[in-house]
Design an enzyme around this catalytic site. Structure first.
Site, PDB file in Angstrom:
ATOM      1  N   SER A   1      67.174   8.412  15.341  1.00 32.82           N
ATOM      2  CA  SER A   1      66.925   7.536  16.490  1.00 32.82           C
ATOM      3  C   SER A   1      65.457   7.202  16.678  1.00 32.82           C
ATOM      4  O   SER A   1      65.021   6.924  17.790  1.00 32.82           O
ATOM      5  CB  SER A   1      67.480   8.185  17.765  1.00 32.82           C
ATOM      6  OG  SER A   1      68.855   8.433  17.634  1.00 32.82           O
ATOM      7  N   GLY A   2      64.707   7.247  15.591  1.00 35.93           N
ATOM      8  CA  GLY A   2      63.316   6.831  15.657  1.00 35.93           C
ATOM      9  C   GLY A   2      63.203   5.324  15.760  1.00 35.93           C
ATOM     10  O   GLY A   2      64.147   4.637  16.164  1.00 35.93           O
ATOM     11  N   LYS A   3      62.066   4.796  15.366  1.00 36.85           N
ATOM     12  CA  LYS A   3      61.819   3.367  15.560  1.00 36.85           C
ATOM     13  C   LYS A   3      62.788   2.489  14.775  1.00 36.85           C
ATOM     14  O   LYS A   3      63.318   1.504  15.301  1.00 36.85           O
ATOM     15  CB  LYS A   3      60.374   3.045  15.182  1.00 36.85           C
ATOM     16  CG  LYS A   3      59.351   3.678  16.116  1.00 36.85           C
ATOM     17  CD  LYS A   3      57.924   3.374  15.672  1.00 36.85           C
ATOM     18  CE  LYS A   3      56.916   4.003  16.615  1.00 36.85           C
ATOM     19  NZ  LYS A   3      55.512   3.738  16.181  1.00 36.85           N
TER      20      LYS A   3
ATOM     21  N   GLY B   1      65.820   3.381  13.439  1.00 38.86           N
ATOM     22  CA  GLY B   1      67.170   3.584  13.949  1.00 38.86           C
ATOM     23  C   GLY B   1      67.389   2.883  15.276  1.00 38.86           C
ATOM     24  O   GLY B   1      68.433   2.261  15.507  1.00 38.86           O
TER      25      GLY B   1
ATOM     26  N   ARG C   1      57.101   5.949  -1.498  1.00 38.26           N
ATOM     27  CA  ARG C   1      58.428   6.359  -1.051  1.00 38.26           C
ATOM     28  C   ARG C   1      58.876   7.629  -1.766  1.00 38.26           C
ATOM     29  O   ARG C   1      59.543   8.478  -1.187  1.00 38.26           O
ATOM     30  CB  ARG C   1      59.423   5.216  -1.274  1.00 38.26           C
ATOM     31  CG  ARG C   1      59.150   3.989  -0.403  1.00 38.26           C
ATOM     32  CD  ARG C   1      60.125   2.859  -0.715  1.00 38.26           C
ATOM     33  NE  ARG C   1      59.893   1.679   0.122  1.00 38.26           N
ATOM     34  CZ  ARG C   1      59.085   0.688  -0.198  1.00 38.26           C
ATOM     35  NH1 ARG C   1      58.401   0.738  -1.330  1.00 38.26           N
ATOM     36  NH2 ARG C   1      58.938  -0.351   0.603  1.00 38.26           N
TER      37      ARG C   1
ATOM     38  N   ASN D   1      62.925  14.839   2.332  1.00 36.68           N
ATOM     39  CA  ASN D   1      64.114  14.225   2.920  1.00 36.68           C
ATOM     40  C   ASN D   1      65.432  14.581   2.249  1.00 36.68           C
ATOM     41  O   ASN D   1      66.494  14.380   2.843  1.00 36.68           O
ATOM     42  CB  ASN D   1      63.946  12.700   2.936  1.00 36.68           C
ATOM     43  CG  ASN D   1      62.946  12.245   3.984  1.00 36.68           C
ATOM     44  OD1 ASN D   1      62.681  12.964   4.947  1.00 36.68           O
ATOM     45  ND2 ASN D   1      62.388  11.058   3.813  1.00 36.68           N
TER      46      ASN D   1
ATOM     47  N   THR E   1      67.260   6.185   4.435  1.00 36.36           N
ATOM     48  CA  THR E   1      66.164   7.141   4.277  1.00 36.36           C
ATOM     49  C   THR E   1      65.474   6.971   2.926  1.00 36.36           C
ATOM     50  O   THR E   1      66.133   6.825   1.899  1.00 36.36           O
ATOM     51  CB  THR E   1      66.704   8.574   4.399  1.00 36.36           C
ATOM     52  OG1 THR E   1      67.439   8.705   5.615  1.00 36.36           O
ATOM     53  CG2 THR E   1      65.569   9.583   4.372  1.00 36.36           C
TER      54      THR E   1
ATOM     55  N   HIS F   1      63.991   0.346  -4.721  1.00 34.72           N
ATOM     56  CA  HIS F   1      63.313   0.029  -3.465  1.00 34.72           C
ATOM     57  C   HIS F   1      62.021   0.846  -3.445  1.00 34.72           C
ATOM     58  O   HIS F   1      61.943   1.919  -2.870  1.00 34.72           O
ATOM     59  CB  HIS F   1      64.207   0.387  -2.274  1.00 34.72           C
ATOM     60  CG  HIS F   1      63.560   0.112  -0.943  1.00 34.72           C
ATOM     61  ND1 HIS F   1      63.074  -1.132  -0.589  1.00 34.72           N
ATOM     62  CD2 HIS F   1      63.317   0.928   0.120  1.00 34.72           C
ATOM     63  CE1 HIS F   1      62.568  -1.068   0.632  1.00 34.72           C
ATOM     64  NE2 HIS F   1      62.695   0.176   1.080  1.00 34.72           N
TER      65      HIS F   1
END
Length: 304
Positions: free
Chosen positions: A7-9, A11, A86, A93, A117, A173
């Site tokens: 729920s960060g920026k 999300g 990344r 992660n 992610t 990516h």
């Protein structure tokens, strides 16, 4: 129900764009941080009230609340900091994503999972393997975001309307992404017919590097990835049959197997309904193959 884990920026923006597009009556924001998803949900609901949009956004710290989800978006994890690639995020992660996917298996085993992610392609592979879902139900958001950036550079170079521009980016990516001018166009006119080779090469390099520039300037990329997530979700819930580059598991396509990498696919109500194999030239194949080897190499040190 659409569930967004993290729920960060990004999300939060994914939930916001999905609600504005009315992609579902219910959107759940899940996060381990007490209060964060609840506060984000409240903020979005206040905006939706003014807009007269009857979508309910809920925040929770309980994975069990995702029961009944049709789509689960996984944004949980650490984000890139200035100077990081990344791939630098892989060890940080991987364990987070594995734990999250185990919970998705437990509580939403009929859902589709959209990993976001970073590093995206290895995380999509981990998600696919840990979930045990059919490959059509696991597809990562990467190329959709990259092509939006490529489209913007084409818009700036040509002056033509964004709406008239079609672009394609495949591969990793990350640093080995493959923007494809040959498969991009403006109102049906192939991009190489509009711009000289030197300019096309400049656009390709800008597309590869611009995320790092945004992070350097403002600390994170937020709105573009949040919108890209909602665009992929929309293709599923509206059964668009839209060709979108997604990180999906290859089983012989493009002469590669047992790897998850960005390729164009038809996205509809069944998830990845068809993988489209492009006739890449030798130079494009070289970049694509390098991306595949980079992803496989990164995963070689990860226990799944």
């Amino acid at each position: 129900m659409i569930t967004i884990i993290g729920s960060g920026k990004v999300g939060g923006d994914a939930a916001l764009f999905s609600a504005l597009k009315r992609l579902d009556d219910q959107i759940l924001l899940l996060d381990v941080a007490e209060g964060l998803p609840q506060g984000e949900a409240m903020d979005i609901n206040h905006m939706l009230s003014e807009q007269g949009i009857d979508v309910e956004v809920k925040g929770s710290n309980n994975f069990e609340d995702m029961k009944g989800s049709n789509i689960v978006v996984v944004v949980a994890g650490s984000g890139r900091k200035p100077g990081m690639t990344r791939m630098d995020l892989l060890k940080i992660n991987a364990s987070i994503v594995k734990s999250v996917v185990e919970n998705v298996k437990k509580y939403a085993d009929d859902s589709m999972i959209i990993p976001v992610t970073n590093p995206l392609d290895p995380m999509a592979y981990i998600t696919y393997k840990v979930s045990g879902f059919d490959r059509s139900r696991v597809f990562g958001m990467g190329g959709m975001l990259d092509l939006s950036r490529f489209r913007q550079f084409i818009h700036e170079a040509t002056g033509h309307s964004r709406d008239s521009i079609r672009a394609l980016v495949i591969g990793e990516h990350g640093e080995n992404m493959l923007p494809l001018p040959r498969f991009s166009s403006v109102s049906g006119i192939p991009l190489p017919s509009l711009l000289p080779k030197e300019k096309l090469e400049e656009l390709v390099q800008n597309t590869k590097q611009v995320a790092a520039k945004v992070i350097e300037l403002k600390g994170a990329t937020v709105h573009a990835p949040g919108n890209a997530i909602s665009a992929i979700v929309e293709a599923v819930v509206r059964d668009r049959k839209q060709v979108i580059p997604v990180a999906t598991y290859l089983d012989g396509e493009y002469d590669h197997s047992d790897v998850t990498i960005g390729v164009p696919a038809v996205i509809g109500k069944n998830g990845v309904e068809k993988i489209i194999e492009l006739d890449l030239n030798d130079e494009e194949k070289q970049v694509f193959n390098k991306a595949v080897e980079n992803v496989k190499g990164a995963l070689s040190g990860v226990e799944i």
